[in-house]
Design a protein around this motif. Structure first.
Motif, PDB file in Angstrom:
ATOM      1  N   ALA A 238       0.851  -1.117   0.097  1.00  0.00           N
ATOM      2  CA  ALA A 238      -0.107   0.167   0.071  1.00  0.00           C
ATOM      3  C   ALA A 238       0.751   1.335   0.118  1.00  0.00           C
ATOM      4  CB  ALA A 238      -0.877  -0.003   1.258  1.00  0.00           C
TER       5      ALA A 238
ATOM      6  N   THR B 267      -1.830   3.222   8.327  1.00  0.00           N
ATOM      7  CA  THR B 267      -0.951   2.237   8.530  1.00  0.00           C
ATOM      8  C   THR B 267      -1.947   1.199   9.494  1.00  0.00           C
ATOM      9  OG1 THR B 267       0.865   3.119   8.388  1.00  0.00           O
ATOM     10  CG2 THR B 267       0.965   1.331   9.865  1.00  0.00           C
TER      11      THR B 267
ATOM     12  N   THR C  80      -4.351  -0.549   7.125  1.00  0.00           N
ATOM     13  CA  THR C  80      -3.994  -1.367   6.286  1.00  0.00           C
ATOM     14  C   THR C  80      -3.682  -2.808   7.093  1.00  0.00           C
ATOM     15  OG1 THR C  80      -3.066   0.298   4.902  1.00  0.00           O
ATOM     16  CG2 THR C  80      -2.013  -2.005   4.716  1.00  0.00           C
TER      17      THR C  80
ATOM     18  N   ASP D  43      -6.276  -5.024   7.729  1.00  0.00           N
ATOM     19  CA  ASP D  43      -6.596  -5.659   6.354  1.00  0.00           C
ATOM     20  C   ASP D  43      -5.713  -6.897   6.263  1.00  0.00           C
ATOM     21  OD1 ASP D  43      -8.759  -3.906   5.987  1.00  0.00           O
ATOM     22  OD2 ASP D  43      -7.529  -2.756   4.586  1.00  0.00           O
ATOM     23  N   TRP D  44      -4.395  -6.847   6.662  1.00  0.00           N
ATOM     24  CA  TRP D  44      -3.453  -7.921   6.477  1.00  0.00           C
ATOM     25  C   TRP D  44      -3.500  -8.751   7.752  1.00  0.00           C
ATOM     26  CZ3 TRP D  44       1.005  -4.325   4.385  1.00  0.00           C
ATOM     27  CH2 TRP D  44       0.682  -4.033   3.265  1.00  0.00           C
TER      28      TRP D  44
END
Length: 773
Positions: A650, A668, A671, A674-675
């Motif tokens: 990203a 951050t 993201t 999401d991970w």
């Protein structure tokens, strides 16, 4: 009476003294006459003297003290050339009687039908035998192996009158099983008037044939020829198996009917043999076999030596021995070998241990079969010299194998043992077997999901090559960690190579490293999956081949710099090329340059289609390349490139103000959620991002960009337009700032800075718990 005789003849009828009068009377000069048989002189030997001598008349014999005769002219002169009287003819006949009764050379007088009229008989037993043979055909008298050839030879002399001298023929030896003799025949036609020339008018009375057993001379020449063959043809290679094969090929069939070489199994692996006799438990491998029949054990068979056999005794006392196989009491101990020897009709064995400095390397077994001459003790010194030479050649080959094994193991340990999987690059390699050159390659994980591809070659061989290869590989790894561009990395590698060459030049002249200057090549490429570009630079190494997914191929147009270690230090230029998704980048050794042509090269053909598994592609290349000694040890590094998967990174451009750290933390956090990287990893990452963005806003220049990469680990990158490098400070207890990079160094596994024309990138990398990406 003259002061000196015409000639002096020994008890065998060979001329040992020759006068000038004899030269005038018989023709041959002194140098030519010495060593001739007196019968040849009297018959007129045209092959040796160049003319025809006088008749035997007018000669007188006187016995000498010891053995031999003095031959005088009957008239008491020194060969006046006058013909003798009837009394002189009687004296000449007496000379012939003496030669027939006392000479050691067997002389046969045959009638025109080649039946025996007279044969020399020095002893009473010979006289009785001669009487029984009279009237028999000459071809049956000596039991010749090829009587038709013998008879044809004698008839040719009888027809033409041209003497036949020292013509060899083989005959059976009745008193030695399996033995044969070599007989030298000398034949002269007998005519009325013994001095008549061929084609003269004198009536043909028959033919005189002298027979000399030259078996010993032939055997000696045979042994000398075998030793010369071994000296010339064995020991010229550093391969144990080849040395053994060369030995049996040099000896079979001219010297032995069957030859076998067995080598201690450990010697073939390069191990140093223990001194002293060989133990029963030590296995030997059959390295070479040549000759008639089928071997009891095939080449490559490994087994121990049976106790009680001559082979075991030879390995125990380290002595060469000659044995008759007619009665082999050891046959039950090694029934397979004994049965094989019976099938091929072997009657004599000569077995010799191969030793160096008292250590046993192997065993040579030679056999003679059928009607071949048996081995005798006269063969032992010759075979001993052969065995010493062969053992030295095998030991040299063993030493080479030992050093090669060490060097190969060391080189293999210096090459990458495994390649960590990467989301944007697939790599595999091919190292062709054999050879001891320093071909090396490497795949290096770089910051920002980039991949470094390295291939190099050292001109040295063996352990020295591995040493230099290890030094250069270590330096490349260290320089790659500094995020240097390929041309910058090679520039510093030139400096390292120059220092290594200088250190080598300071070594003593006797040191092997000082015998050859350092010379190496290296190509370094960096692939960036975000831009799908590959940047390459080379120090004397061939440019890589690129094969695109549709099969189109090209060699990178790369300006190649000078090799490492040379005095030439021309600038090295890097080239960047845009790669299509799924392209293959092929870095290869210099030996493969001729096979890396973009249109017809074996590499391109083997790599099509390009979408197969990497291991399958490497196997296809190995099959396509020829079995050429120049390709042994060559290396190939294969990389298939991809763009960075969108779900693995990203990127954002941040405002260049005080709100940037908060914005970066928020992006951050989302993201990482999401991970599925939250908790301690998320907290540490937000703190790292906050510190890096704060430094970029405070000390850098716009634009400021944040990029998160989920690759081998979790990478945070902050790029800004300034080239000023940050550095770590150690803040005091009351200092309000200076702890940012120190905090990052504690939270991240790695961190660093890389530069580009448009600014710099500060990055950190964290290990992901559990190693999952």
């Amino acid at each position: 009476m003259a002061d000196a005789p015409l000639m002096v003849v020994d008890g065998a009828g060979v001329v040992t003294g020759w006068s000038r009068a004899a030269e005038r009377r018989f023709g041959p000069a002194t140098a030519d006459a010495l060593g001739l048989r007196v019968m040849d002189v009297l018959a007129g030997d045209t092959r040796r003297s160049g003319g025809y001598g006088e008749a035997p008349g007018g000669l007188r014999l006187e016995p000498l003290a010891g053995a031999g005769w003095a031959v005088w002219a009957a008239d008491g002169t020194r060969g006046s050339g006058t013909r003798g009287s009837g009394h002189d003819d009687a004296v000449g006949a007496a000379l012939l009687d003496v030669m027939f009764s006392q000479a050691r050379v067997r002389v046969h007088v045959l009638d025109p039908d080649l039946r025996l009229l007279r044969i020399s008989a020095p002893t009473s037993a010979d006289t009785h035998r001669a009487g029984n043979l009279r009237g028999k055909l000459f071809r049956d008298v000596c039991a010749f192996e090829e009587p038709e050839r013998v008879e044809a030879f004698v008839r040719e002399v009888l027809r033409t009158g041209v003497p036949g001298v020292d013509r060899p023929f083989r005959a059976a030896r009745g008193d030695v099983p399996g033995g044969r003799r070599t007989l030298a025949l000398t034949a002269f036609r007998l005519q009325e008037g013994s001095g008549a020339r061929p084609g003269g008018d004198g009536a043909v009375l028959g033919v005189s044939v002298s027979v000399v057993d030259i078996s010993e001379q032939v055997g000696r020449l045979r042994r000398d020829a075998a030793l010369d063959a071994v000296r010339d043809g064995v020991g010229g290679t550093l391969d144990v198996d080849t040395t053994c094969r060369d030995l049996v090929e040099a000896l079979v069939p001219d010297y032995a009917d069957v030859g076998v070489v067995e080598i201690v199994e450990a010697v073939l692996r390069g191990e140093t043999p223990d001194p002293g006799p060989l133990g029963l438990e030590v296995p030997l491998r059959r390295a070479a076999y040549d000759g008639i029949g089928q071997a009891a054990h095939p080449v490559g068979d490994v087994r121990t030596v049976a106790p009680g056999t001559p082979y075991h005794r030879a390995l125990s006392d380290l002595r060469i021995r000659v044995l008759s196989l007619d009665d082999a009491p050891w046959a039950d101990a090694d029934s397979a070998r004994a049965g094989s020897l019976r099938r091929i009709g072997a009657h004599t064995l000569l077995v010799a241990p191969l030793t160096v400095h008292g250590a046993v390397l192997g065993l040579v077994s030679l056999y003679r079969c059928g009607d071949s001459e048996p081995f005798t003790e006269a063969d032992v010194p010759v075979v001993s010299a052969m065995a010493s030479r062969v053992a030295l050649g095998i030991d040299n080959a063993r030493r080479y194998v030992h050093e090669y094994t060490i060097a190969s193991a060391l080189q293999r340990r210096l090459l990458p043992q495994s390649t960590a999987p990467q989301p944007a690059v697939e790599t595999d390699h091919l190292l062709l077997p054999g050879g001891d050159a320093g071909h090396w390659f490497d795949t290096i994980a770089l910051s920002g999901a980039r991949t470094g591809l390295v291939i190099g070659e050292v001109s040295e061989r063996g352990i020295h090559a591995a040493t230099t290869m290890g030094q250069l590989r270590t330096v490349v790894h260290a320089l790659a960690a500094l995020d240097l561009e390929p041309d910058e990395l090679l520039a510093r590698l030139y400096d390292t190579a120059a220092r290594l060459a200088e250190e080598r030049a300071q070594l003593p002249q006797s040191d092997p490293l000082n015998q050859e200057p350092l010379a190496a090549t290296c190509a370094y490429a960096v692939y960036d999956p975000f831009t799908e570009t590959c940047t390459v630079a080379s120090a004397g190494h061939p440019a890589p081949l690129v094969v695109e997914p549709d099969g189109a191929a090209y060699v990178v147009g790369l300006p190649v710099g000078p090799p490492l270690g040379t005095a030439d230090r021309a600038p090295v230029a890097a080239v960047s090329l845009q790669l299509k998704e799924g392209s293959l980048v092929v870095l290869h050794s210099n030996a493969l340059r001729g096979h890396a042509q973009p249109t017809s090269g074996a590499l391109r053909q083997a790599l099509l289609p390009t979408d197969r598994p990497m291991g399958e592609l490497c196997d296809a290349v190995a099959r396509a390349l020829p079995d050429d000694s120049e390709l042994r040890g060559a290396a190939l590094l294969l990389a298939r490139t991809h763009a960075m998967p969108e779900d693995r990174y990203a990127a954002w451009e941040l405002p260049y103000d005080r709100s940037a750290p908060a914005t970066a933390r928020r992006l951050t956090s989302k993201t990482l959620a999401d991970w599925h990287l939250e908790g301690d990893t998320g907290d540490a990452t937000e703190l790292i991002v906050s510190e890096l963005v704060t430094n970029a806003v405070r000390y850098g220049s716009p634009p400021v960009e944040l990029r998160l990469i989920l690759d081998r680990g979790l990478t945070c990158e902050i790029r800004d337009g300034s080239t000023t490098a940050p550095y770590m400070k150690y803040a005091g207890a009351v200092d309000e700032g200076g702890r940012g990079l120190f905090i990052i160094s504690q939270l991240a596994s790695l961190w660093g800075t890389r530069y580009a024309p448009e600014g710099k990138t500060v990055w950190s990398e964290q290990a992901i718990p559990g190693g999952e990406t």
